[in-house]
Write a protein that holds these residues in place. Sequence first.
Motif, PDB file in Angstrom:
ATOM      1  N   ALA A  74       0.919  -1.524  -0.174  1.00 32.55           N
ATOM      2  CA  ALA A  74       0.390   0.390   0.050  1.00 32.55           C
ATOM      3  C   ALA A  74       0.846   1.566   0.011  1.00 32.55           C
ATOM      4  N   SER A  75       0.603   2.643  -0.804  1.00 29.39           N
ATOM      5  CA  SER A  75       1.002   3.312  -1.291  1.00 29.39           C
ATOM      6  C   SER A  75       0.396   4.640  -1.055  1.00 29.39           C
ATOM      7  N   GLN A  76       0.609   5.586  -1.781  1.00 28.53           N
ATOM      8  CA  GLN A  76       0.207   6.906  -1.877  1.00 28.53           C
ATOM      9  C   GLN A  76      -0.224   6.806  -3.451  1.00 28.53           C
ATOM     10  N   ALA A  77      -0.865   6.869  -3.820  1.00 31.05           N
ATOM     11  CA  ALA A  77      -1.653   6.881  -5.302  1.00 31.05           C
ATOM     12  C   ALA A  77      -0.675   7.867  -5.626  1.00 31.05           C
ATOM     13  N   ARG A  78      -0.268   7.847  -7.768  1.00 26.74           N
ATOM     14  CA  ARG A  78       0.756   8.860  -8.327  1.00 26.74           C
ATOM     15  C   ARG A  78      -0.130   8.932  -9.487  1.00 26.74           C
ATOM     16  N   PRO A  79       0.066  10.537  -9.426  1.00 28.04           N
ATOM     17  CA  PRO A  79      -0.952  10.666 -11.171  1.00 28.04           C
ATOM     18  C   PRO A  79       0.113   9.375 -12.820  1.00 28.04           C
ATOM     19  N   ARG A  80      -1.027   8.888 -13.338  1.00 29.82           N
ATOM     20  CA  ARG A  80      -0.574   7.925 -14.093  1.00 29.82           C
ATOM     21  C   ARG A  80       1.082   8.478 -14.705  1.00 29.82           C
ATOM     22  N   GLU A  81       1.916   7.765 -15.398  1.00 33.17           N
ATOM     23  CA  GLU A  81       3.123   8.132 -16.092  1.00 33.17           C
ATOM     24  C   GLU A  81       1.785   7.987 -17.649  1.00 33.17           C
ATOM     25  N   GLU A  82       1.922   9.329 -18.332  1.00 33.71           N
ATOM     26  CA  GLU A  82       1.755   8.965 -19.833  1.00 33.71           C
ATOM     27  C   GLU A  82       3.123   7.799 -20.745  1.00 33.71           C
ATOM     28  N   LYS A  83       2.631   6.910 -21.318  1.00 32.58           N
ATOM     29  CA  LYS A  83       3.126   5.976 -22.104  1.00 32.58           C
ATOM     30  C   LYS A  83       3.154   6.009 -23.587  1.00 32.58           C
ATOM     31  N   PRO A  84       4.520   6.658 -24.317  1.00 29.62           N
ATOM     32  CA  PRO A  84       4.260   6.726 -25.464  1.00 29.62           C
ATOM     33  C   PRO A  84       3.666   5.687 -26.340  1.00 29.62           C
ATOM     34  N   GLY A  85       2.569   6.405 -27.114  1.00 32.76           N
ATOM     35  CA  GLY A  85       1.561   5.687 -27.592  1.00 32.76           C
ATOM     36  C   GLY A  85       1.797   4.962 -29.034  1.00 32.76           C
ATOM     37  N   ARG A  86       2.034   3.411 -29.410  1.00 33.25           N
ATOM     38  CA  ARG A  86       1.953   2.228 -30.168  1.00 33.25           C
ATOM     39  C   ARG A  86       1.525   3.060 -31.500  1.00 33.25           C
ATOM     40  N   SER A  87       2.117   3.009 -32.565  1.00 38.07           N
ATOM     41  CA  SER A  87       1.642   3.071 -33.879  1.00 38.07           C
ATOM     42  C   SER A  87       1.671   1.899 -35.125  1.00 38.07           C
TER      43      SER A  87
END
Length: 92
Positions: A74-87
């Motif tokens: 259990a930990s403090q939630a962090r904002p989701r990291e943006e992952k580079p999109g697949r093309s």
Amino acid sequence: MDIYVSNLSPFIVNEDLNNHFSRYGVVSSANVIIDKFTNRSRGFGFVTMPNDTEAEKAIQEMNGSLIDGKTIAASQARPREEKPGRSYNNRW
């Protein structure tokens, strides 16, 4: 405060998560994340507690504890990291 909870048993449901964390204070929401294709738990979830002091206490006490035979994290939630999109357009 939002709390990220991982390594959950596949049998844990929202109510279970709520019950475990409500020992430390008011829980606004508890959500086990479900895979949209298999409709099964992905093994993690989020708990929201409005009181930061209670949330920090819950994190300290619940991190490393056993729920349904599994040691959770259990930990403090962090904002989701943006992952580079697949093309897929450039594959051919």
